[in-house]
Design an enzyme around this catalytic site. Structure first.
Site, mmCIF file in Angstrom:
data_model
loop_
_atom_site.group_PDB
_atom_site.id
_atom_site.type_symbol
_atom_site.label_atom_id
_atom_site.label_comp_id
_atom_site.label_asym_id
_atom_site.label_seq_id
_atom_site.Cartn_x
_atom_site.Cartn_y
_atom_site.Cartn_z
ATOM 1 N N HIS A 1 0.817 -1.167 0.433
ATOM 2 C CA HIS A 1 0.291 -0.184 0.029
ATOM 3 C C HIS A 1 0.983 1.077 0.139
ATOM 4 C CE1 HIS A 1 -3.198 -2.966 1.209
ATOM 5 N NE2 HIS A 1 -3.664 -1.947 0.046
ATOM 6 N N CYS B 1 -9.233 -4.528 -10.413
ATOM 7 C CA CYS B 1 -8.812 -2.834 -9.818
ATOM 8 C C CYS B 1 -7.395 -3.223 -9.302
ATOM 9 C CB CYS B 1 -9.904 -2.302 -9.195
ATOM 10 S SG CYS B 1 -10.150 -3.382 -7.827
#
Ligand code: PEP
Ligand code: MG
Length: 610
Positions: free
Chosen positions: A221, A541
């Site tokens: 992330h 995605c």
């Protein structure tokens, strides 16, 4: 990591310095040239309370956690010593042994615990006080000894070791973002051992030109945040933070993963040329903005953007995204001390929905867990990865929300109230079973009933609720899950991690992390087929959606909707417009017959070069 000395001698501020080349994982394209700013150099500020509220247990637990984390970090650093020459290893190894001892059953930790239990100090205050006391004691032992004696020097060295461990413990105790990096001069290149997503979220892209870290992988992330901010970055450059001092010049190529320390003039000139070339290429691609995303035969393809931070909104609009395919709502929680309430969330969602005009916004409910942490969630008892040895396999995503339905209800309520018409979809993170989906659906229905009772007008039809397919269980069970899910979104970042048993955030196994591994592709294929059979909308995605090399394969597998970092949209659009459906299908057939991961990439390259 590979580290090679440049052929020529470099020069920096009149001081000769050897040009050094490093290779890491390029995660955010672009080239940055600037002065290094070491993130870990700034002192760990401790400004919290000195005393706890009488309950020592949580503070002891925090200390234990910080010790464990520090031990793990030192083990990693120690493993990297093997890359150094034998002489350097012999010099540094005793230091690491000293650090390791201090993090074992040492006087430092024993006394820190006593201070927490007996004196009511917080873990941070106890570590600080004990380090001060130990250093004082060490220096006191040399009273009357000549200041230039070996004995004095040894005591000072030992004192510095204590301080170093103290700083590391304090940083790990804080677990708050290192800081906002405001100390970095404008145009600096931030160099850190490790950046957590919460740290990355605080970087000001108008100040920081580039980022280099020892740890990290392409799909973690932190990488996603840095891409979102458009900051050229290279992660997984083992040893860089130990090698570089603040102020030294760095060239960072976030595309190739190459980092150059103390570049010589010719290297600098070449890098400046590359910066210009990159800017020109972006200008050229920007012209695609107004052209439709269609295959050469005219079939429409949906290219949407992922949103990590509200700061990305202008970029998303500029890139010509056809909506937001993944709004990661974690940013609302990531650096917050308290949970954002319904009104605050509603205002944020509404601003995004309004900015996207007629285009759809897919809002994913809070996906907490794995490497993410949040003070706000800790304060209400969310324990993420605290006790788990494998946090990514523990309470995360939907599992965590179902344990705390009140958090989910607030979020659902805010989304429903922010939605004026049917342009919003609700996405559930990390679903593995139909039972979880049913439970989430029941909570959604309950929230709708409650809002209706309060006579709050709701969109009609209600936003559909879909699922992320990001575990092998969800992919293999897609057909069943799709009966109850109103749409599906394939999350290849996690799907690759869980399928290959490779941590997406770990630089140690970064070379094994391969979302194009044939087994991962099979799962993508099965999920897509299931959704198409049941006529459920399906999109992808994960980070590969923004990879122009991979998109033709995915289109050949039947996918027509992709959500990616906004900056990737023009290049992907260019590839879409240049391909026919037939050739994409032929490519997919050939790739799906492959069992060798290297061959998959070779076929994709061959296709791109056709
Ligand atoms: C994924 O796992 O592919 C995904 C899109 O979700 P995230 O990267 O936020 O885990
Ligand atoms: Mg995911």
């Amino acid at each position: 990591m590979r580290k090679t000395d440049g052929k020529a001698e470099g020069r920096s501020a009149g001081k000769p310095a050897r040009e050094k080349h490093y290779d890491g994982t390029g995660i955010s394209p672009g080239i940055a040239i600037g002065a290094a700013a070491l993130a870990d150099e700034a002192p760990a500020e401790f400004s919290g309370p000195e005393h706890h509220d009488g309950d020592a247990a949580p503070e002891l637990h925090r200390l234990d956690e910080a010790v464990r984390r520090s031990q793990r970090q030192l083990e990693k650093l120690r493993a990297r010593l093997e890359l150094l020459s034998e002489d350097s290893q012999a010099e540094i190894a005793p230091l690491f042994d000293a650090y390791r001892q201090m993090l074992g059953p040492s006087r430092l930790l024993r006394n820190a615990r006593t201070r927490i239990e007996r004196d009511g100090l917080t873990a941070d205050a106890a570590v600080g006080a004990e380090c001060d006391a130990l250093v004082r004691l060490l220096l006191k032992g040399t009273d009357g000894v000549a200041a230039d004696s070996e004995e004095h020097a040894a005591a000072r060295r030992r004192g510095e070791e204590v301080r170093e461990i103290g700083r590391r413990l304090l940083r790990n105790l804080a677990r708050a973002p290192f800081r906002s990096f405001s100390f970095a001069p404008e145009g600096a290149i931030l160099v850190a051992e490790q950046l957590r997503p919460a740290d990355a979220a605080l970087i000001d892209p108008s100040r920081v030109a580039g980022v280099v870290t020892d740890d990290g992988g392409t799909a973690d992330h932190t990488a996603i945040m840095l891409r979102a901010l458009g900051i050229p970055a290279v992660l997984g450059v083992a040893g860089i933070s130990a090698d570089v001092a603040s102020g030294r010049t760095l060239v960072v190529d976030g595309g190739t993963g190459r980092v150059i320390l103390d570049p010589q003039p010719a290297t600098l000139d070449a890098a400046r040329g590359a910066v210009l070339g990159y800017a020109r290429e972006r200008q050229r691609l920007a012209r695609l903005r107004r052209l439709p995303a269609r295959l050469a035969g005219g079939e429409p393809v949906e290219l949407q953007a992922n949103l990590e931070l509200p700061a990305e909104l202008p970029l998303i609009v500029q890139a010509g995204a056809a909506g937001i395919g993944l709004l990661r709502t974690e940013f609302l929680f990531i650096n917050a001390e308290t949970l954002p309430d319904e009104a605050a969330q509603m205002a944020t969602y509404r601003s995004v929905i309004d900015a996207m005009g007629d285009d759809c916004v897919t809002i994913r409910l809070l996906d907490w867990g794995g490497e993410k942490q949040s003070e706000a969630l800790g304060n209400i008892g969310f324990s993420v990865g605290g006790q788990d040895l494998n946090p990514a396999l523990g309470l995360r995503g939907l599992r965590l929300l179902l344990r705390h339905p009140e958090v989910m209800e607030t979020q659902l309520s805010a989304i429903l109230r922010a939605t004026r018409d049917g342009r919003v979809r609700i996405l559930l993170p990390m679903v593995t079973t139909g039972a979880e989906l049913a439970e989430a659906r029941a909570i959604y229905d309950r929230v709708v009933r409650r809002l209706r009772r309060r006579r709050i007008s709701l969109p009609d039809p209600l936003p559909p609720m879909g699922i992320m397919v990001e575990t092998p269980a969800a992919a293999l069970g897609a057909e069943t899950l799709a009966l109850d899910a109103q749409f599906l979104a394939i999350g290849t970042n996690d799907l690759a991690m869980y399928t290959l048993a490779v941590d997406r955030a770990s630089s140690d196994v970064a070379s094994l992390y391969d979302p194009l591994h044939p087994t991962v592709l099979q799962l993508i294929g099965q999920t897509t087929d299931a959704a198409l059979r049941l006529r459920r909308p399906i999109s992808l995605c994960g980070e590969i959606a923004g990879n122009p090399l991979v998109v033709p394969l995915l289109m050949g597998m039947g996918l027509r909707s992709f959500s990616m970092n906004a900056s990737a949209i023009p290049r992907v659009k260019q590839v879409v417009r240049g391909a026919t459906l037939d050739e994409c299908r032929r490519l997919a057939r050939r790739v799906m017959e492959e069992s060798d991961p290297a061959q998959v990439t070779a076929l994709l390259r061959e296709f791109a070069a056709r």
